[in-house]
Design an enzyme around this catalytic site. Structure first.
Site, short mmCIF file in Angstrom:
data_model
loop_
_atom_site.label_atom_id
_atom_site.label_comp_id
_atom_site.label_asym_id
_atom_site.label_seq_id
_atom_site.Cartn_x
_atom_site.Cartn_y
_atom_site.Cartn_z
N THR A 198 10.93 33.84 -13.39
CA THR A 198 9.91 32.87 -13.02
C THR A 198 10.31 32.13 -11.76
OG1 THR A 198 8.64 30.93 -13.72
CG2 THR A 198 10.89 31.10 -14.55
N ARG A 199 9.30 31.73 -11.00
CA ARG A 199 9.55 30.85 -9.86
C ARG A 199 8.63 29.64 -9.98
NH1 ARG A 199 5.83 34.63 -7.13
NH2 ARG A 199 4.23 33.41 -6.07
N HIS A 203 4.16 26.95 -18.29
CA HIS A 203 3.09 26.35 -19.08
C HIS A 203 2.95 27.15 -20.38
CE1 HIS A 203 2.20 23.66 -15.83
NE2 HIS A 203 2.08 24.66 -14.97
N HIS A 206 2.92 31.16 -20.42
CA HIS A 206 4.18 31.90 -20.27
C HIS A 206 5.13 31.64 -21.45
CE1 HIS A 206 3.63 32.78 -15.72
NE2 HIS A 206 3.02 33.65 -16.49
N ARG A 292 0.98 39.79 -15.38
CA ARG A 292 -0.01 40.19 -14.39
C ARG A 292 0.43 39.68 -13.02
NH1 ARG A 292 -5.89 39.71 -16.19
NH2 ARG A 292 -5.90 38.17 -14.54
#
Ligand SMILES: [Zn+2]
Length: 389
Positions: A198-199, A203, A206, A292
């Site tokens: 993740t960057r 929320h 995820h 996605r």
């Protein structure tokens, strides 16, 4: 607890380029007399990744044969799967001056050398070819393409001997090498581990995806990328506060952990998804989540491109199992988190907000619905946004 229960690193051997104490002194003395080169932020990040084995089996910056093999076929010249070139850019003048012998790498002007590069060759960087192959576009509006065009016209290749890792003054407790995450997984008794790249702040959507994945494996590694990102991405310190709040309130401590992925972001979408998966395999993950538009930016990639590209490899070739996920959301009718795969209801019952809308709410000091974002996370983001003004 033996290593044999863990997934093998890519190419079979976990690389460690850090010199031992005795060699370090000799290298530092040697480096003092060598021509100097200052890597940019991305290259420094790659150097750190190379040093600790996150890019195993690579032992240095790639040469011309590997560079073209990766661009042409997503494989190294020896046939091993590899998706993104790892190269060190230099000017034409530097390429001619540094063509043979060794070069000392410095993290910044005036700083002490951190590595010695044993130069194996230099070559002209085919920027247009690289842009289209890796990023699927040659538009300089794309941040990854811009970084390629901004770097030197030549590359200098060779194996590295690392004197010291780049120094970081933040997140010390979260910086673990692949050897260290592997040891930690073993200590925790995890045989199967899913990695999450993740960057962004995390929320509910995820969180849900991570927990779905965790249902079928022993442990979850949330592995936020903390190398260079776009200036409009949420800053690392704010993101880390969000992860800490989330872990404190909502994640099982014995089944989930956070550690830092020191890579720089490429925004290369599908190719970067492969690269991210291979790196996480080196960190000891057996599974990797691909959502996605993984590692995407703007509208350069199709929604499912990053999931589909894995089909271009032979069965088992990458060695890590990818878990593809759909967009997820809270559905009022399902009364829970769901995705188009599991929820039969229409848009009107789904709580879904655009990134633009969420940023607007946060800027106005307004929490998004708790079905979208945990209140603790929302409050941290609100405070950060208001602090900017
Ligand atoms: Zn539903």
């Amino acid at each position: 607890m033996s290593e044999t229960h863990q997934i093998a690193p890519h190419g079979g051997t976990l690389v460690n380029l850090l010199a031992d104490d005795a060699t370090t002194a000799a290298l530092a003395a040697e480096a003092a007399n060598l021509p100097k080169l200052v890597p940019n932020e991305r290259e420094l990040s790659d150097l750190e990744m190379l040093a600790v084995g996150a890019l195993s089996p690579l032992t240095g910056f790639q040469g011309e044969a590997d560079y073209h093999a990766v661009l042409d076929s997503m494989h190294l010249a020896n046939g091993l799967a590899w998706a993104i070139p790892v190269v060190l850019g230099v000017t034409e003048e530097q390429a001619h001056q540094l063509g043979s012998g060794s070069v000392a790498l410095l993290p910044a002007e005036g700083a002490a050398p951190i590595a010695v590069l044993r130069v194996s060759g230099t070559f002209k960087r085919d920027k247009a070819k690289e842009a289209v192959a890796v990023y699927r576009t040659d538009e300089e509006a794309h941040p990854g393409v811009k970084a390629v065009y901004d770097s030197g016209d030549y590359c200098i290749a060779g194996d590295l001997e690392v004197i010291s890792l780049p120094v970081h003054d933040d997140f010390q407790n979260y910086r673990m090498t692949p050897a260290e995450t592997r040891a930690e997984f073993a200590r925790r008794g995890w045989t199967t581990v899913v990695g999450f790249q993740t960057r962004n702040p995390i929320h509910r959507a995820h969180e849900y995806i991570q927990k779905c994945a965790l249902e079928i494996v022993d442990g979850l590694l949330v592995h936020p990328l903390m190398g260079a990102t776009k200036s409009d991405d949420v800053p690392p310190d704010v993101r880390m506060q969000c992860y800490e709040a989330l872990f404190e309130g909502y994640y099982p401590k014995d089944r989930a952990m956070v550690s830092i992925f020191p890579a720089a972001m490429r925004y290369a979408g599908p190719r970067e998804a492969i690269w991210h998966a291979i790196c996480r395999k080196n960190y000891g993950c057996t599974h990797f989540i691909v959502g996605r538009d993984h590692a995407g930016v703007g509208t350069y990639y199709g929604t499912y491109d990053a999931q589909q590209i894995f089909e271009e490899f032979e069965e088992g070739e990458l060695g890590i199992t990818t878990l593809n996920f759909e967009h997820s959301f809270w559905c009022e009718s399902c009364e829970g988190m769901a995705s188009p795969k599991t929820c039969p209801h229409g848009e009107e019952t789904r709580i879904s907000l655009s990134g633009t809308k969420v940023r607007e709410m946060l800027r106005n000091g307004e929490r998004p619905p708790q079905e979208f974002s945990r209140p603790e996370v929302a409050d941290i983001l609100i405070a950060a946004m208001q602090g900017q003004e």
